[in-house]
Design a protein around this motif. Structure first.
Motif, PDB file in Angstrom:
ATOM      1  N   PRO A  65       0.840  -1.190   0.000  1.00  0.00           N
ATOM      2  CA  PRO A  65       0.000   0.000   0.000  1.00  0.00           C
ATOM      3  C   PRO A  65       0.889   1.260   0.000  1.00  0.00           C
ATOM      4  O   PRO A  65       2.046   1.205   0.412  1.00  0.00           O
ATOM      5  CB  PRO A  65      -0.787  -0.090   1.306  1.00  0.00           C
ATOM      6  CG  PRO A  65      -0.380  -1.331   1.987  1.00  0.00           C
ATOM      7  CD  PRO A  65       0.709  -1.966   1.219  1.00  0.00           C
ATOM      8  N   ILE A  66       0.344   2.375  -0.424  1.00  0.00           N
ATOM      9  CA  ILE A  66       1.036   3.654  -0.287  1.00  0.00           C
ATOM     10  C   ILE A  66       0.993   3.993   1.197  1.00  0.00           C
ATOM     11  O   ILE A  66      -0.076   3.929   1.827  1.00  0.00           O
ATOM     12  CB  ILE A  66       0.331   4.744  -1.120  1.00  0.00           C
ATOM     13  CG1 ILE A  66       0.366   4.361  -2.598  1.00  0.00           C
ATOM     14  CG2 ILE A  66       0.972   6.106  -0.875  1.00  0.00           C
ATOM     15  CD1 ILE A  66      -0.582   5.170  -3.465  1.00  0.00           C
ATOM     16  N   HIS A  67       2.147   4.313   1.762  1.00  0.00           N
ATOM     17  CA  HIS A  67       2.204   4.567   3.201  1.00  0.00           C
ATOM     18  C   HIS A  67       3.376   5.477   3.545  1.00  0.00           C
ATOM     19  O   HIS A  67       4.191   5.811   2.692  1.00  0.00           O
ATOM     20  CB  HIS A  67       2.313   3.242   3.963  1.00  0.00           C
ATOM     21  CG  HIS A  67       3.563   2.469   3.673  1.00  0.00           C
ATOM     22  ND1 HIS A  67       3.758   1.777   2.487  1.00  0.00           N
ATOM     23  CD2 HIS A  67       4.700   2.296   4.388  1.00  0.00           C
ATOM     24  CE1 HIS A  67       4.949   1.206   2.503  1.00  0.00           C
ATOM     25  NE2 HIS A  67       5.545   1.515   3.648  1.00  0.00           N
ATOM     26  N   HIS A  68       3.420   5.898   4.809  1.00  0.00           N
ATOM     27  CA  HIS A  68       4.585   6.598   5.350  1.00  0.00           C
ATOM     28  C   HIS A  68       4.899   5.990   6.706  1.00  0.00           C
ATOM     29  O   HIS A  68       4.079   5.276   7.288  1.00  0.00           O
ATOM     30  CB  HIS A  68       4.370   8.118   5.434  1.00  0.00           C
ATOM     31  CG  HIS A  68       3.274   8.551   6.357  1.00  0.00           C
ATOM     32  ND1 HIS A  68       3.342   8.439   7.724  1.00  0.00           N
ATOM     33  CD2 HIS A  68       2.069   9.111   6.100  1.00  0.00           C
ATOM     34  CE1 HIS A  68       2.252   8.906   8.278  1.00  0.00           C
ATOM     35  NE2 HIS A  68       1.447   9.314   7.298  1.00  0.00           N
ATOM     36  N   ASN A  69       6.108   6.242   7.194  1.00  0.00           N
ATOM     37  CA  ASN A  69       6.558   5.659   8.461  1.00  0.00           C
ATOM     38  C   ASN A  69       6.498   6.665   9.604  1.00  0.00           C
ATOM     39  O   ASN A  69       7.295   6.589  10.535  1.00  0.00           O
ATOM     40  CB  ASN A  69       7.978   5.122   8.327  1.00  0.00           C
ATOM     41  CG  ASN A  69       8.072   4.015   7.307  1.00  0.00           C
ATOM     42  OD1 ASN A  69       7.129   3.265   7.100  1.00  0.00           O
ATOM     43  ND2 ASN A  69       9.207   3.917   6.648  1.00  0.00           N
ATOM     44  N   GLU A  94       6.566  15.190  -6.499  1.00  0.00           N
ATOM     45  CA  GLU A  94       6.904  14.393  -7.675  1.00  0.00           C
ATOM     46  C   GLU A  94       7.129  12.936  -7.278  1.00  0.00           C
ATOM     47  O   GLU A  94       7.776  12.638  -6.276  1.00  0.00           O
ATOM     48  CB  GLU A  94       8.181  14.963  -8.301  1.00  0.00           C
ATOM     49  CG  GLU A  94       8.709  14.178  -9.462  1.00  0.00           C
ATOM     50  CD  GLU A  94      10.039  14.733  -9.967  1.00  0.00           C
ATOM     51  OE1 GLU A  94      10.750  13.970 -10.637  1.00  0.00           O
ATOM     52  OE2 GLU A  94      10.355  15.899  -9.682  1.00  0.00           O
ATOM     53  N   LEU A  95       6.589  12.006  -8.084  1.00  0.00           N
ATOM     54  CA  LEU A  95       6.814  10.584  -7.834  1.00  0.00           C
ATOM     55  C   LEU A  95       8.106  10.177  -8.520  1.00  0.00           C
ATOM     56  O   LEU A  95       8.269  10.357  -9.727  1.00  0.00           O
ATOM     57  CB  LEU A  95       5.659   9.732  -8.364  1.00  0.00           C
ATOM     58  CG  LEU A  95       4.323   9.881  -7.645  1.00  0.00           C
ATOM     59  CD1 LEU A  95       3.286   8.952  -8.253  1.00  0.00           C
ATOM     60  CD2 LEU A  95       4.467   9.623  -6.155  1.00  0.00           C
ATOM     61  N   ARG A  96       9.025   9.616  -7.738  1.00  0.00           N
ATOM     62  CA  ARG A  96      10.290   9.126  -8.279  1.00  0.00           C
ATOM     63  C   ARG A  96      10.310   7.616  -8.155  1.00  0.00           C
ATOM     64  O   ARG A  96       9.874   7.056  -7.153  1.00  0.00           O
ATOM     65  CB  ARG A  96      11.466   9.732  -7.514  1.00  0.00           C
ATOM     66  CG  ARG A  96      11.491  11.241  -7.717  1.00  0.00           C
ATOM     67  CD  ARG A  96      12.819  11.897  -7.567  1.00  0.00           C
ATOM     68  NE  ARG A  96      13.877  11.238  -8.289  1.00  0.00           N
ATOM     69  CZ  ARG A  96      15.124  11.171  -7.846  1.00  0.00           C
ATOM     70  NH1 ARG A  96      15.455  11.714  -6.705  1.00  0.00           N
ATOM     71  NH2 ARG A  96      16.052  10.568  -8.554  1.00  0.00           N
ATOM     72  N   HIS A  97      10.812   6.948  -9.169  1.00  0.00           N
ATOM     73  CA  HIS A  97      10.896   5.487  -9.219  1.00  0.00           C
ATOM     74  C   HIS A  97      12.358   5.082  -9.113  1.00  0.00           C
ATOM     75  O   HIS A  97      13.164   5.462  -9.957  1.00  0.00           O
ATOM     76  CB  HIS A  97      10.283   4.959 -10.514  1.00  0.00           C
ATOM     77  CG  HIS A  97       8.815   5.194 -10.614  1.00  0.00           C
ATOM     78  ND1 HIS A  97       8.259   6.446 -10.822  1.00  0.00           N
ATOM     79  CD2 HIS A  97       7.778   4.336 -10.529  1.00  0.00           C
ATOM     80  CE1 HIS A  97       6.949   6.331 -10.860  1.00  0.00           C
ATOM     81  NE2 HIS A  97       6.618   5.071 -10.688  1.00  0.00           N
ATOM     82  N   THR A 112       7.878  10.375   4.646  1.00  0.00           N
ATOM     83  CA  THR A 112       7.930  10.291   3.187  1.00  0.00           C
ATOM     84  C   THR A 112       6.969   9.215   2.699  1.00  0.00           C
ATOM     85  O   THR A 112       7.081   8.050   3.089  1.00  0.00           O
ATOM     86  CB  THR A 112       9.366   9.968   2.715  1.00  0.00           C
ATOM     87  OG1 THR A 112      10.242  10.987   3.190  1.00  0.00           O
ATOM     88  CG2 THR A 112       9.440   9.880   1.215  1.00  0.00           C
ATOM     89  N   GLU A 113       6.045   9.594   1.845  1.00  0.00           N
ATOM     90  CA  GLU A 113       5.108   8.618   1.276  1.00  0.00           C
ATOM     91  C   GLU A 113       5.871   7.739   0.296  1.00  0.00           C
ATOM     92  O   GLU A 113       6.661   8.232  -0.514  1.00  0.00           O
ATOM     93  CB  GLU A 113       3.969   9.336   0.555  1.00  0.00           C
ATOM     94  CG  GLU A 113       3.086  10.120   1.490  1.00  0.00           C
ATOM     95  CD  GLU A 113       1.966  10.842   0.769  1.00  0.00           C
ATOM     96  OE1 GLU A 113       1.630  10.475  -0.380  1.00  0.00           O
ATOM     97  OE2 GLU A 113       1.419  11.784   1.364  1.00  0.00           O
ATOM     98  N   HIS A 114       5.638   6.431   0.385  1.00  0.00           N
ATOM     99  CA  HIS A 114       6.343   5.513  -0.497  1.00  0.00           C
ATOM    100  C   HIS A 114       5.541   4.227  -0.698  1.00  0.00           C
ATOM    101  O   HIS A 114       4.587   3.955   0.015  1.00  0.00           O
ATOM    102  CB  HIS A 114       7.755   5.209   0.023  1.00  0.00           C
ATOM    103  CG  HIS A 114       7.802   4.595   1.379  1.00  0.00           C
ATOM    104  ND1 HIS A 114       7.570   5.310   2.538  1.00  0.00           N
ATOM    105  CD2 HIS A 114       8.071   3.331   1.771  1.00  0.00           C
ATOM    106  CE1 HIS A 114       7.699   4.511   3.581  1.00  0.00           C
ATOM    107  NE2 HIS A 114       7.995   3.296   3.137  1.00  0.00           N
ATOM    108  N   ASP A 142      -4.292   7.084  -1.177  1.00  0.00           N
ATOM    109  CA  ASP A 142      -3.608   7.380  -2.442  1.00  0.00           C
ATOM    110  C   ASP A 142      -2.444   8.304  -2.109  1.00  0.00           C
ATOM    111  O   ASP A 142      -2.251   8.680  -0.955  1.00  0.00           O
ATOM    112  CB  ASP A 142      -4.578   8.059  -3.419  1.00  0.00           C
ATOM    113  CG  ASP A 142      -4.137   7.945  -4.879  1.00  0.00           C
ATOM    114  OD1 ASP A 142      -3.011   7.467  -5.133  1.00  0.00           O
ATOM    115  OD2 ASP A 142      -4.928   8.331  -5.752  1.00  0.00           O
ATOM    116  N   TRP A 143      -1.682   8.719  -3.111  1.00  0.00           N
ATOM    117  CA  TRP A 143      -0.602   9.667  -2.892  1.00  0.00           C
ATOM    118  C   TRP A 143      -1.201  10.971  -2.375  1.00  0.00           C
ATOM    119  O   TRP A 143      -2.092  11.542  -2.990  1.00  0.00           O
ATOM    120  CB  TRP A 143       0.170   9.913  -4.187  1.00  0.00           C
ATOM    121  CG  TRP A 143       0.822   8.658  -4.691  1.00  0.00           C
ATOM    122  CD1 TRP A 143       0.406   7.890  -5.728  1.00  0.00           C
ATOM    123  CD2 TRP A 143       1.983   8.028  -4.155  1.00  0.00           C
ATOM    124  NE1 TRP A 143       1.242   6.799  -5.879  1.00  0.00           N
ATOM    125  CE2 TRP A 143       2.226   6.872  -4.916  1.00  0.00           C
ATOM    126  CE3 TRP A 143       2.851   8.317  -3.109  1.00  0.00           C
ATOM    127  CZ2 TRP A 143       3.288   6.003  -4.673  1.00  0.00           C
ATOM    128  CZ3 TRP A 143       3.913   7.465  -2.866  1.00  0.00           C
ATOM    129  CH2 TRP A 143       4.117   6.325  -3.630  1.00  0.00           C
TER     130      TRP A 143
END
Length: 152
Positions: A65-69, A94-97, A112-114, A142-143
Protein backbone atom coordinates in the motif's frame (compact mmCIF):
# COMPACT_ATOMS: atom_id res chain seq x y z
CA UNK A 1 20.67 14.92 39.77
CA UNK A 2 18.98 15.52 36.41
CA UNK A 3 22.39 16.28 34.90
CA UNK A 4 23.51 12.77 35.80
CA UNK A 5 20.69 11.03 33.92
CA UNK A 6 22.26 11.30 30.44
CA UNK A 7 25.55 10.01 31.82
CA UNK A 8 23.88 7.13 33.64
CA UNK A 9 21.90 6.13 30.53
CA UNK A 10 25.16 5.92 28.57
CA UNK A 11 27.12 4.01 31.21
CA UNK A 12 24.41 1.60 32.36
CA UNK A 13 24.44 -0.59 29.20
CA UNK A 14 28.20 -1.04 29.62
CA UNK A 15 27.80 -2.24 33.21
CA UNK A 16 24.67 -4.39 33.09
CA UNK A 17 24.81 -7.63 31.15
CA UNK A 18 22.47 -7.89 28.20
CA UNK A 19 21.47 -10.72 25.94
CA UNK A 20 21.67 -11.11 22.21
CA UNK A 21 18.30 -11.65 20.54
CA UNK A 22 18.00 -13.97 17.55
CA UNK A 23 14.86 -14.44 15.47
CA UNK A 24 14.97 -17.51 13.24
CA UNK A 25 13.31 -17.43 9.83
CA UNK A 26 10.71 -19.98 10.94
CA UNK A 27 9.77 -17.70 13.88
CA UNK A 28 8.73 -14.74 11.72
CA UNK A 29 5.08 -13.83 12.14
CA UNK A 30 3.48 -12.60 8.91
CA UNK A 31 1.24 -9.53 8.98
CA UNK A 32 -0.67 -9.11 5.66
CA UNK A 33 -1.43 -5.58 4.48
CA UNK A 34 -5.00 -4.37 4.19
CA UNK A 35 -5.27 -5.61 0.61
CA UNK A 36 -3.36 -8.88 1.03
CA UNK A 37 -0.75 -8.06 -1.60
CA UNK A 38 2.29 -7.71 0.65
CA UNK A 39 3.32 -9.35 3.88
CA UNK A 40 5.42 -7.80 6.62
CA UNK A 41 7.12 -10.10 9.13
CA UNK A 42 8.30 -8.69 12.46
CA UNK A 43 11.93 -9.78 12.85
CA UNK A 44 13.40 -7.78 15.75
CA UNK A 45 10.72 -5.61 17.36
CA UNK A 46 10.48 -4.18 20.86
CA UNK A 47 14.00 -5.24 21.89
CA UNK A 48 15.44 -1.71 22.19
CA UNK A 49 14.11 1.82 21.99
CA UNK A 50 16.17 3.02 19.01
CA UNK A 51 15.51 0.57 16.15
CA UNK A 52 13.54 -2.39 14.86
CA UNK A 53 13.67 -4.64 11.80
CA UNK A 54 11.07 -6.38 9.70
CA UNK A 55 10.93 -8.35 6.47
CA UNK A 56 8.69 -7.20 3.62
CA UNK A 57 7.64 -9.88 1.12
CA UNK A 58 5.86 -8.88 -2.07
CA UNK A 59 4.61 -11.63 -4.41
CA UNK A 60 5.06 -11.32 -8.18
CA UNK A 61 3.06 -8.56 -9.89
CA UNK A 62 1.99 -7.03 -6.56
CA UNK A 63 2.70 -3.94 -4.50
CA UNK A 64 2.55 -2.61 -0.99
CA UNK A 65 0.00 0.00 0.00
CA UNK A 66 1.04 3.65 -0.29
CA UNK A 67 2.20 4.57 3.20
CA UNK A 68 4.59 6.60 5.35
CA UNK A 69 6.56 5.66 8.46
CA UNK A 70 5.44 8.65 10.56
CA UNK A 71 8.40 10.00 12.55
CA UNK A 72 10.65 7.02 11.78
CA UNK A 73 13.44 7.00 9.22
CA UNK A 74 13.87 3.67 7.42
CA UNK A 75 16.68 1.83 5.67
CA UNK A 76 15.72 -0.79 3.10
CA UNK A 77 18.03 -3.62 2.06
CA UNK A 78 17.00 -5.74 -0.92
CA UNK A 79 17.55 -9.43 -0.12
CA UNK A 80 16.10 -11.03 -3.23
CA UNK A 81 14.13 -10.16 -6.33
CA UNK A 82 14.02 -6.88 -8.18
CA UNK A 83 11.52 -4.16 -7.52
CA UNK A 84 10.77 -0.48 -7.52
CA UNK A 85 10.65 1.92 -4.59
CA UNK A 86 8.21 4.67 -5.57
CA UNK A 87 8.64 7.79 -3.44
CA UNK A 88 6.78 11.10 -3.31
CA UNK A 89 9.53 13.72 -3.09
CA UNK A 90 10.00 17.47 -3.10
CA UNK A 91 7.64 20.36 -2.58
CA UNK A 92 5.73 19.50 -5.74
CA UNK A 93 5.18 15.91 -4.66
CA UNK A 94 6.90 14.39 -7.67
CA UNK A 95 6.81 10.58 -7.83
CA UNK A 96 10.29 9.13 -8.28
CA UNK A 97 10.90 5.49 -9.22
CA UNK A 98 14.03 3.83 -7.84
CA UNK A 99 14.79 0.41 -9.34
CA UNK A 100 16.34 -1.84 -6.67
CA UNK A 101 18.02 -5.24 -6.91
CA UNK A 102 19.64 -7.65 -4.42
CA UNK A 103 22.32 -5.96 -2.33
CA UNK A 104 20.94 -2.43 -2.84
CA UNK A 105 20.11 -0.12 0.06
CA UNK A 106 17.67 2.79 0.18
CA UNK A 107 17.08 5.43 2.85
CA UNK A 108 13.49 6.66 3.29
CA UNK A 109 13.17 9.74 5.53
CA UNK A 110 10.40 10.07 8.11
CA UNK A 111 6.96 11.13 6.80
CA UNK A 112 7.93 10.29 3.19
CA UNK A 113 5.11 8.62 1.28
CA UNK A 114 6.34 5.51 -0.50
CA UNK A 115 5.33 2.21 -2.06
CA UNK A 116 7.16 -1.01 -2.94
CA UNK A 117 6.29 -2.47 -6.34
CA UNK A 118 7.12 -5.90 -7.72
CA UNK A 119 6.43 -6.08 -11.45
CA UNK A 120 8.54 -9.22 -11.89
CA UNK A 121 7.62 -12.91 -11.82
CA UNK A 122 9.68 -13.60 -8.65
CA UNK A 123 9.10 -12.78 -4.99
CA UNK A 124 10.60 -9.51 -3.77
CA UNK A 125 12.09 -9.57 -0.26
CA UNK A 126 13.32 -6.49 1.61
CA UNK A 127 14.69 -6.14 5.14
CA UNK A 128 13.53 -2.83 6.62
CA UNK A 129 15.22 -1.23 9.63
CA UNK A 130 13.31 1.62 11.26
CA UNK A 131 14.33 4.18 13.88
CA UNK A 132 12.03 3.15 16.70
CA UNK A 133 11.25 0.15 18.90
CA UNK A 134 8.47 -1.04 16.56
CA UNK A 135 7.33 -0.04 13.08
CA UNK A 136 4.86 2.84 12.96
CA UNK A 137 3.21 4.78 10.17
CA UNK A 138 0.01 5.01 8.21
CA UNK A 139 -1.50 3.42 5.11
CA UNK A 140 -2.97 6.04 2.77
CA UNK A 141 -5.88 5.97 0.29
CA UNK A 142 -3.61 7.38 -2.44
CA UNK A 143 -0.60 9.67 -2.89
CA UNK A 144 -1.31 12.59 -0.57
CA UNK A 145 -4.51 10.82 0.48
CA UNK A 146 -6.24 10.25 3.78
CA UNK A 147 -4.98 7.76 6.35
CA UNK A 148 -7.04 4.59 6.24
CA UNK A 149 -5.06 2.55 8.75
CA UNK A 150 -2.46 3.35 11.37
CA UNK A 151 0.56 1.04 11.58
CA UNK A 152 1.48 0.39 15.20
Amino acid sequence: MSSLLPLISEILPMILPSTTEVTRADQLKPIPDNEGRSIRDSAIVGKCDKMCASVLRIPPNSWSPIHHNSEQDAIINVVSGTGTLVVKEGFGGELRHHELQPGDFAFVPAWTEHQARNDSDQDLVWVITQSGPRPVGAILTDWGGQEIKTIE
